[in-house]
Scaffold this motif. Structure first.
Motif, PDB file in Angstrom:
ATOM      1  N   VAL A 110       0.816  -1.223   0.111  1.00 18.64           N
ATOM      2  CA  VAL A 110      -0.005   0.115   0.033  1.00 18.64           C
ATOM      3  C   VAL A 110       0.932   1.154  -0.119  1.00 18.64           C
ATOM      4  O   VAL A 110       1.481   1.570   1.060  1.00 18.64           O
ATOM      5  CB  VAL A 110      -0.703  -0.112   1.068  1.00 18.64           C
ATOM      6  CG1 VAL A 110      -1.903   1.295   1.225  1.00 18.64           C
ATOM      7  CG2 VAL A 110      -1.792  -1.290   1.098  1.00 18.64           C
ATOM      8  N   ALA A 111       0.980   1.968  -1.069  1.00 21.45           N
ATOM      9  CA  ALA A 111       2.021   3.061  -1.333  1.00 21.45           C
ATOM     10  C   ALA A 111       1.371   4.135  -0.775  1.00 21.45           C
ATOM     11  O   ALA A 111       2.266   5.167  -0.145  1.00 21.45           O
ATOM     12  CB  ALA A 111       2.216   3.277  -2.876  1.00 21.45           C
ATOM     13  N   ASP A 112       0.181   4.392  -0.661  1.00 20.12           N
ATOM     14  CA  ASP A 112      -0.449   5.679  -0.097  1.00 20.12           C
ATOM     15  C   ASP A 112      -1.768   5.436   0.267  1.00 20.12           C
ATOM     16  O   ASP A 112      -2.505   4.509  -0.262  1.00 20.12           O
ATOM     17  CB  ASP A 112      -0.203   6.814  -1.069  1.00 20.12           C
ATOM     18  CG  ASP A 112       0.281   8.268  -0.227  1.00 20.12           C
ATOM     19  OD1 ASP A 112      -0.156   8.198   1.024  1.00 20.12           O
ATOM     20  OD2 ASP A 112       0.768   8.938  -0.966  1.00 20.12           O
ATOM     21  N   ARG A 113      -2.586   6.362   1.098  1.00 21.63           N
ATOM     22  CA  ARG A 113      -3.738   6.139   1.313  1.00 21.63           C
ATOM     23  C   ARG A 113      -4.360   7.848   1.268  1.00 21.63           C
ATOM     24  O   ARG A 113      -3.647   8.646   1.754  1.00 21.63           O
ATOM     25  CB  ARG A 113      -4.220   5.931   2.647  1.00 21.63           C
ATOM     26  CG  ARG A 113      -3.139   4.375   3.329  1.00 21.63           C
ATOM     27  CD  ARG A 113      -3.674   4.199   4.804  1.00 21.63           C
ATOM     28  NE  ARG A 113      -3.164   3.066   5.362  1.00 21.63           N
ATOM     29  CZ  ARG A 113      -3.521   2.603   6.187  1.00 21.63           C
ATOM     30  NH1 ARG A 113      -4.459   3.087   7.190  1.00 21.63           N
ATOM     31  NH2 ARG A 113      -2.870   1.427   6.814  1.00 21.63           N
ATOM     32  N   TYR A 114      -5.568   7.824   0.702  1.00 27.09           N
ATOM     33  CA  TYR A 114      -6.489   9.093   0.663  1.00 27.09           C
ATOM     34  C   TYR A 114      -7.810   8.944   1.444  1.00 27.09           C
ATOM     35  O   TYR A 114      -8.534   8.082   1.265  1.00 27.09           O
ATOM     36  CB  TYR A 114      -6.436   9.723  -0.597  1.00 27.09           C
ATOM     37  CG  TYR A 114      -5.211   9.970  -1.321  1.00 27.09           C
ATOM     38  CD1 TYR A 114      -4.598  11.325  -1.157  1.00 27.09           C
ATOM     39  CD2 TYR A 114      -4.241   9.002  -1.732  1.00 27.09           C
ATOM     40  CE1 TYR A 114      -3.455  11.606  -1.672  1.00 27.09           C
ATOM     41  CE2 TYR A 114      -2.857   9.251  -2.297  1.00 27.09           C
ATOM     42  CZ  TYR A 114      -2.473  10.674  -2.148  1.00 27.09           C
ATOM     43  OH  TYR A 114      -1.375  10.927  -2.564  1.00 27.09           O
ATOM     44  N   THR A 115      -8.107  10.068   1.806  1.00 24.82           N
ATOM     45  CA  THR A 115      -9.722   9.995   2.279  1.00 24.82           C
ATOM     46  C   THR A 115     -10.555  10.756   1.363  1.00 24.82           C
ATOM     47  O   THR A 115     -12.084  10.692   1.660  1.00 24.82           O
ATOM     48  CB  THR A 115      -9.801  10.786   3.645  1.00 24.82           C
ATOM     49  OG1 THR A 115      -9.225  12.136   3.579  1.00 24.82           O
ATOM     50  CG2 THR A 115      -9.231  10.082   4.775  1.00 24.82           C
ATOM     51  N   ASP A 116      -9.804  11.245   0.259  1.00 23.94           N
ATOM     52  CA  ASP A 116     -10.842  11.967  -0.720  1.00 23.94           C
ATOM     53  C   ASP A 116     -10.251  11.938  -2.044  1.00 23.94           C
ATOM     54  O   ASP A 116      -8.933  12.350  -2.181  1.00 23.94           O
ATOM     55  CB  ASP A 116     -10.884  13.483  -0.372  1.00 23.94           C
ATOM     56  CG  ASP A 116     -11.796  14.363  -1.130  1.00 23.94           C
ATOM     57  OD1 ASP A 116     -11.496  14.289  -2.320  1.00 23.94           O
ATOM     58  OD2 ASP A 116     -12.651  15.153  -0.583  1.00 23.94           O
ATOM     59  N   PRO A 117     -10.737  11.357  -3.218  1.00 20.87           N
ATOM     60  CA  PRO A 117     -10.319  11.120  -4.346  1.00 20.87           C
ATOM     61  C   PRO A 117      -9.642  12.457  -5.109  1.00 20.87           C
ATOM     62  O   PRO A 117      -8.684  12.334  -5.789  1.00 20.87           O
ATOM     63  CB  PRO A 117     -11.307  10.762  -5.281  1.00 20.87           C
ATOM     64  CG  PRO A 117     -12.675  11.150  -4.637  1.00 20.87           C
ATOM     65  CD  PRO A 117     -12.346  11.094  -3.066  1.00 20.87           C
ATOM     66  N   HIS A 118     -10.125  13.724  -4.453  1.00 22.67           N
ATOM     67  CA  HIS A 118      -9.664  14.829  -5.182  1.00 22.67           C
ATOM     68  C   HIS A 118      -8.234  15.141  -4.604  1.00 22.67           C
ATOM     69  O   HIS A 118      -7.444  15.882  -5.428  1.00 22.67           O
ATOM     70  CB  HIS A 118     -10.683  16.094  -4.986  1.00 22.67           C
ATOM     71  CG  HIS A 118     -11.938  15.818  -5.913  1.00 22.67           C
ATOM     72  ND1 HIS A 118     -12.061  15.836  -7.066  1.00 22.67           N
ATOM     73  CD2 HIS A 118     -13.101  15.142  -5.222  1.00 22.67           C
ATOM     74  CE1 HIS A 118     -13.317  15.559  -7.395  1.00 22.67           C
ATOM     75  NE2 HIS A 118     -14.037  15.216  -6.392  1.00 22.67           N
ATOM     76  N   GLU A 119      -7.821  14.676  -3.528  1.00 17.48           N
ATOM     77  CA  GLU A 119      -6.472  14.714  -3.016  1.00 17.48           C
ATOM     78  C   GLU A 119      -5.519  13.837  -3.907  1.00 17.48           C
ATOM     79  O   GLU A 119      -4.547  14.399  -4.265  1.00 17.48           O
ATOM     80  CB  GLU A 119      -6.379  14.273  -1.856  1.00 17.48           C
ATOM     81  CG  GLU A 119      -7.202  15.277  -0.537  1.00 17.48           C
ATOM     82  CD  GLU A 119      -7.221  14.660   0.779  1.00 17.48           C
ATOM     83  OE1 GLU A 119      -6.567  13.628   0.936  1.00 17.48           O
ATOM     84  OE2 GLU A 119      -7.826  15.058   1.641  1.00 17.48           O
ATOM     85  N   PHE A 120      -6.198  12.772  -4.242  1.00 16.10           N
ATOM     86  CA  PHE A 120      -5.255  11.848  -5.046  1.00 16.10           C
ATOM     87  C   PHE A 120      -5.019  12.666  -6.613  1.00 16.10           C
ATOM     88  O   PHE A 120      -4.180  12.618  -7.159  1.00 16.10           O
ATOM     89  CB  PHE A 120      -5.878  10.421  -5.056  1.00 16.10           C
ATOM     90  CG  PHE A 120      -5.124   9.662  -6.101  1.00 16.10           C
ATOM     91  CD1 PHE A 120      -3.917   8.925  -5.615  1.00 16.10           C
ATOM     92  CD2 PHE A 120      -5.798   9.400  -7.623  1.00 16.10           C
ATOM     93  CE1 PHE A 120      -3.352   8.161  -6.709  1.00 16.10           C
ATOM     94  CE2 PHE A 120      -5.045   8.414  -8.225  1.00 16.10           C
ATOM     95  CZ  PHE A 120      -3.914   7.863  -7.885  1.00 16.10           C
ATOM     96  N   ILE A 121      -5.953  13.056  -7.105  1.00  9.85           N
ATOM     97  CA  ILE A 121      -5.873  13.640  -8.422  1.00  9.85           C
ATOM     98  C   ILE A 121      -5.132  14.927  -8.432  1.00  9.85           C
ATOM     99  O   ILE A 121      -4.239  15.152  -9.319  1.00  9.85           O
ATOM    100  CB  ILE A 121      -7.707  14.035  -8.854  1.00  9.85           C
ATOM    101  CG1 ILE A 121      -8.446  12.856  -8.898  1.00  9.85           C
ATOM    102  CG2 ILE A 121      -7.359  14.874 -10.084  1.00  9.85           C
ATOM    103  CD1 ILE A 121      -9.859  13.374  -9.245  1.00  9.85           C
TER     104      ILE A 121
END
Length: 225
Positions: free
Chosen positions: A40-51
């Motif tokens: 698991v390289a990273d975690r986000y709680t909001d898809p827009h943070e990832f985008i």
């Protein structure tokens, strides 16, 4: 290509996007115990943070994405953007409405899982996501067998053979060998099939979407995959 460049020869790298800590921790534990291993390289709680972080995740193999955040409606716009950015996406959601499942596959998701399907299905889907073979979850199978689109293109017997063989293997080379045709001919048949689906308003841009179309139309059965 070196082993470090080939996702099938190194530890698969995944990102989790979900707004519940328990989901993050559960998927992390499943990935830690997976064989072959999954990082698991990273975690986000909001898809827009990832985008917004794109393109720093150029070595990510697959994204595990929930659809609903902070009690809002399913965020299909985020899914479309992540798929268009080139990521292979597994939907992991509590929503199981057949039309939503099919819409996600049409937008480019490679697999759709219900959160009730748990560890074995998610780990298997993660491993399949870096190959060219579809992973058919129970949620997908149920959605695909409900006919929402009566417009069916007519496929020739040979086109059906190519389609089924391609669904059952990771390699177009193996399809060609099985049917005694060239890879170029395999590609021609698949392009013609996609054109036929597009012409009746049911485009199938990905392998998962094409699987959905074929099962809906009775061209293949789920147990043939």
């Amino acid at each position: 290509m070196t082993a470090s460049d080939n996702p099938t020869q190194r530890k698969l790298r995944a990102v989790i996007i979900d707004d519940h800590a328990v989901i993050h921790d559960g998927i992390q534990a499943w990935c830690d115990a997976a064989v072959p291993p999954i990082s698991v390289a990273d975690r986000y709680t909001d898809p827009h943070e990832f985008i917004r972080a794109f393109p720093i995740h150029d070595r990510i193999d697959v994204v595990v994405l929930d659809l609903q955040f902070e009690q809002h409606e399913p965020d299909l716009a985020a899914l479309r953007t992540i798929c268009e950015d080139g990521y292979r996406v597994i939907i992991y959601s509590q929503h199981t409405e057949p039309i939503l499942v099919l819409n996600c596959l049409d937008m480019g998701a490679v697999t759709y899982l219900s959160k009730t399907e748990g560890r074995d299905h998610l780990v298997a889907a993660l491993h399949a996501a870096i190959t060219d073979r579809p992973y058919l979850s129970p949620t997908m199978a149920k959605a695909m067998t409900i006919d929402h689109a009566p417009s069916r293109p007519r496929l020739s017997h040979r086109e059906r053979e190519v389609l089924l063989n391609w669904f059952q293997t990771e390699s177009k080379i193996l399809v060609g060998q099985s049917l005694y045709i060239t890879v170029g001919t395999v590609n021609t048949h698949l392009a013609r099939i996609r054109t036929k689906y597009a012409s009746v308003g049911r485009p199938a841009p990905t392998k998962a979407a094409l699987v959905a179309r074929a099962i809906q139309d009775g061209l293949i059965r789920p147990d043939e995959l």
